[in-house]
Design a protein around this motif. Structure first.
Motif, PDB file in Angstrom:
ATOM      1  N   GLU A 106       9.319  -0.133  -3.794  1.00 23.04           N
ATOM      2  CA  GLU A 106       8.184  -0.284  -4.713  1.00 23.04           C
ATOM      3  C   GLU A 106       7.235  -1.392  -4.256  1.00 23.04           C
ATOM      4  O   GLU A 106       6.015  -1.292  -4.437  1.00 23.04           O
ATOM      5  CB  GLU A 106       8.697  -0.577  -6.123  1.00 23.04           C
ATOM      6  N   THR A 107       7.769  -2.439  -3.648  1.00 24.73           N
ATOM      7  CA  THR A 107       6.918  -3.521  -3.147  1.00 24.73           C
ATOM      8  C   THR A 107       6.044  -3.035  -2.003  1.00 24.73           C
ATOM      9  O   THR A 107       4.846  -3.362  -1.928  1.00 24.73           O
ATOM     10  CB  THR A 107       7.783  -4.712  -2.683  1.00 24.73           C
ATOM     11  N   LEU A 108       6.604  -2.226  -1.102  1.00 25.93           N
ATOM     12  CA  LEU A 108       5.809  -1.666   0.003  1.00 25.93           C
ATOM     13  C   LEU A 108       4.682  -0.788  -0.533  1.00 25.93           C
ATOM     14  O   LEU A 108       3.582  -0.767   0.032  1.00 25.93           O
ATOM     15  CB  LEU A 108       6.702  -0.871   0.950  1.00 25.93           C
ATOM     16  N   LYS A 109       4.938  -0.070  -1.627  1.00 24.50           N
ATOM     17  CA  LYS A 109       3.881   0.743  -2.240  1.00 24.50           C
ATOM     18  C   LYS A 109       2.752  -0.145  -2.759  1.00 24.50           C
ATOM     19  O   LYS A 109       1.562   0.192  -2.633  1.00 24.50           O
ATOM     20  CB  LYS A 109       4.451   1.571  -3.385  1.00 24.50           C
ATOM     21  N   LEU A 110       3.120  -1.272  -3.359  1.00 23.94           N
ATOM     22  CA  LEU A 110       2.107  -2.188  -3.878  1.00 23.94           C
ATOM     23  C   LEU A 110       1.307  -2.822  -2.748  1.00 23.94           C
ATOM     24  O   LEU A 110       0.106  -3.093  -2.893  1.00 23.94           O
ATOM     25  CB  LEU A 110       2.770  -3.289  -4.713  1.00 23.94           C
ATOM     26  N   ILE A 111       1.960  -3.074  -1.611  1.00 19.52           N
ATOM     27  CA  ILE A 111       1.277  -3.676  -0.462  1.00 19.52           C
ATOM     28  C   ILE A 111       0.263  -2.715   0.137  1.00 19.52           C
ATOM     29  O   ILE A 111      -0.829  -3.114   0.543  1.00 19.52           O
ATOM     30  CB  ILE A 111       2.308  -4.124   0.594  1.00 19.52           C
ATOM     31  N   GLY A 112       0.613  -1.439   0.189  1.00 24.66           N
ATOM     32  CA  GLY A 112      -0.321  -0.443   0.737  1.00 24.66           C
ATOM     33  C   GLY A 112       0.332   0.437   1.773  1.00 24.66           C
ATOM     34  O   GLY A 112       1.345   1.086   1.512  1.00 24.66           O
ATOM     35  N   GLN A 113      -0.231   0.457   2.995  1.00 25.70           N
ATOM     36  CA  GLN A 113       0.282   1.265   4.097  1.00 25.70           C
ATOM     37  C   GLN A 113       0.873   0.336   5.156  1.00 25.70           C
ATOM     38  O   GLN A 113       0.187  -0.072   6.089  1.00 25.70           O
ATOM     39  CB  GLN A 113      -0.845   2.110   4.708  1.00 25.70           C
ATOM     40  N   PRO A 114       2.156  -0.012   5.055  1.00 18.68           N
ATOM     41  CA  PRO A 114       2.745  -0.902   6.058  1.00 18.68           C
ATOM     42  C   PRO A 114       2.915  -0.197   7.398  1.00 18.68           C
ATOM     43  O   PRO A 114       3.208   1.003   7.449  1.00 18.68           O
ATOM     44  CB  PRO A 114       4.096  -1.270   5.453  1.00 18.68           C
ATOM     45  N   SER A 115       2.750  -0.933   8.463  1.00 24.51           N
ATOM     46  CA  SER A 115       2.899  -0.362   9.809  1.00 24.51           C
ATOM     47  C   SER A 115       4.350  -0.361  10.259  1.00 24.51           C
ATOM     48  O   SER A 115       4.658   0.104  11.357  1.00 24.51           O
ATOM     49  CB  SER A 115       2.066  -1.160  10.811  1.00 24.51           C
ATOM     50  N   CYS A 116       5.243  -0.881   9.436  1.00 16.10           N
ATOM     51  CA  CYS A 116       6.651  -1.009   9.810  1.00 16.10           C
ATOM     52  C   CYS A 116       7.532  -0.676   8.615  1.00 16.10           C
ATOM     53  O   CYS A 116       7.060  -0.485   7.500  1.00 16.10           O
ATOM     54  CB  CYS A 116       6.951  -2.425  10.294  1.00 16.10           C
TER      55      CYS A 116
END
Length: 358
Positions: A115-125
């Motif tokens: 869920e945190t990665l979703k809040l961050i956006g489009q992570p490259s990793c």
């Protein structure tokens, strides 16, 4: 002045002086464009975060009031998985005796990280996680919330902390919903620190309550070797509540808030000791709890109740020396009346910071 936080999801409103509406963060981390998409790069290869234990409910504050306390908590290390955008894996868990799943979708740290990665956006990793459990499972001290809060803060830190703690509560809520129920009275204070009032979970609206004045405040936490899973403890709650009981708990809940804002430890202890709806049906399920409550007050505590869903008992005092005496009395009552051994007994202060980098 209390600080109020609102969030209806990633696309909230605009921040003002005393009121915060969580919104999609403006990402300050490095970004790369690939295939027409803007990918967000991490700024660290590894990041470790700690989140503290919490005391939730505080008697009549059931599901709407909690606080973070110093001492033990959970620690999560997040490590970059290169070229695996959005993937979350759990490498290792320590301190759980092999009971927790290593499947990210079935574990509170994995869900919080996703869920945190979703809040961050489009992570490259992607992200690989390691969890060290400092809190026992089913302890009533916000064990799952501390894991989720530490995971969210560690993953956020990998990318330069573009998401505020306020909004990360949403990630923690998603995690809590999967393991213990959709309530923020543990994960809110574990992330934010201090006392947190949950005005609403949908939409999320939290109010930080500063402990006023200069009077000292200590919590005595005694955790017996007995597990009280949150889902089981919620199953015994009454479906209907008498009108007089509702009024009583409302007045005592108001007294809790007044005590916090005034910095009145005596009133705080008296109010948390006065729940007539939840504690009466849960206490008999924790061996010795009724005797523990009486022993705490006889030894000098202002009040005592069940921490969270239990089995940990929490008492309020204003002196560390009195707290040590109260802790001994509570532990003795658990042993003699409940026939339970003691896992831990501590006298701790309020944790004003919440989740922090290690």
């Amino acid at each position: 002045m209390q600080q109020q936080i609102r969030a209806s999801g990633p696309a909230g409103g605009i921040a003002s002086h005393a009121q915060y509406r969580c919104r999609r963060p403006v990402v300050s981390t490095r970004a790369a464009v690939a295939g027409g998409k803007v990918y967000i790069d991490p700024v660290k290869k590894e990041c470790t975060a700690f989140a503290p234990a919490t005391v939730a409910n505080l008697g009549p504050g059931f599901d709407w009031l909690g606080c973070a306390v110093e001492g033990e908590g959970d620690t999560v290390t997040a490590r970059v998985l290169p070229d695996q955008p959005g993937k979350v894996v759990i490498d290792k868990i320590e301190g759980d005796n092999g009971r927790l799943s290593l499947n990210a979708a079935d574990n509170c740290i994995g869900i919080a990280a996703i869920e945190t990665l979703k809040l961050i956006g489009q992570p490259s990793c992607g992200v690989a996680l390691t969890l060290h459990k400092g809190l026992p499972l089913g302890s009533g001290m916000g064990s799952s919330a501390a894991s989720a809060a530490a995971a969210a803060w560690a993953v956020n830190g990998l990318f330069g902390s573009p998401v505020s703690k306020d909004e990360l509560v949403l990630a923690g809520l998603a995690s809590e919903a999967a393991v213990s129920g959709y309530h923020a009275d543990n994960v809110g204070p574990s992330l934010l620190g201090g006392f947190v009032l949950v005005r609403s979970c949908d939409p999320l609206e939290l109010v930080r309550l500063p402990f006023g004045g200069s009077d000292p405040l200590y919590f005595v936490l005694v955790n017996p070797l007995f597990e009280a899973p949150t889902k089981q403890m919620r199953a015994v709650l009454p479906r209907d509540v008498p009108f007089k009981s509702m009024i009583h708990n409302s007045t005592q809940g108001g007294a809790l808030v007044a005590a916090i804002l005034q910095g009145n430890a005596r009133l705080l202890g008296s109010a948390l000791d006065s729940d007539c709806i939840v504690e009466p049906v849960r206490a008999p399920l924790i061996p010795g709890m009724i005797a523990v409550k009486a022993a705490a007050k006889e030894a000098g505590a202002y009040g005592c109740t069940i921490s969270g869903a239990g089995p940990t008992a929490v008492a309020v005092v204003s002196d560390a020396g009195v707290g040590a005496r109260v802790a001994d009395a509570m532990a003795a009552a658990f042993r003699s009346e409940g026939k339970l051994e003691i896992n831990s007994k501590v006298v701790v202060r309020l944790d004003p910071e919440g989740a922090k980098f290690v």
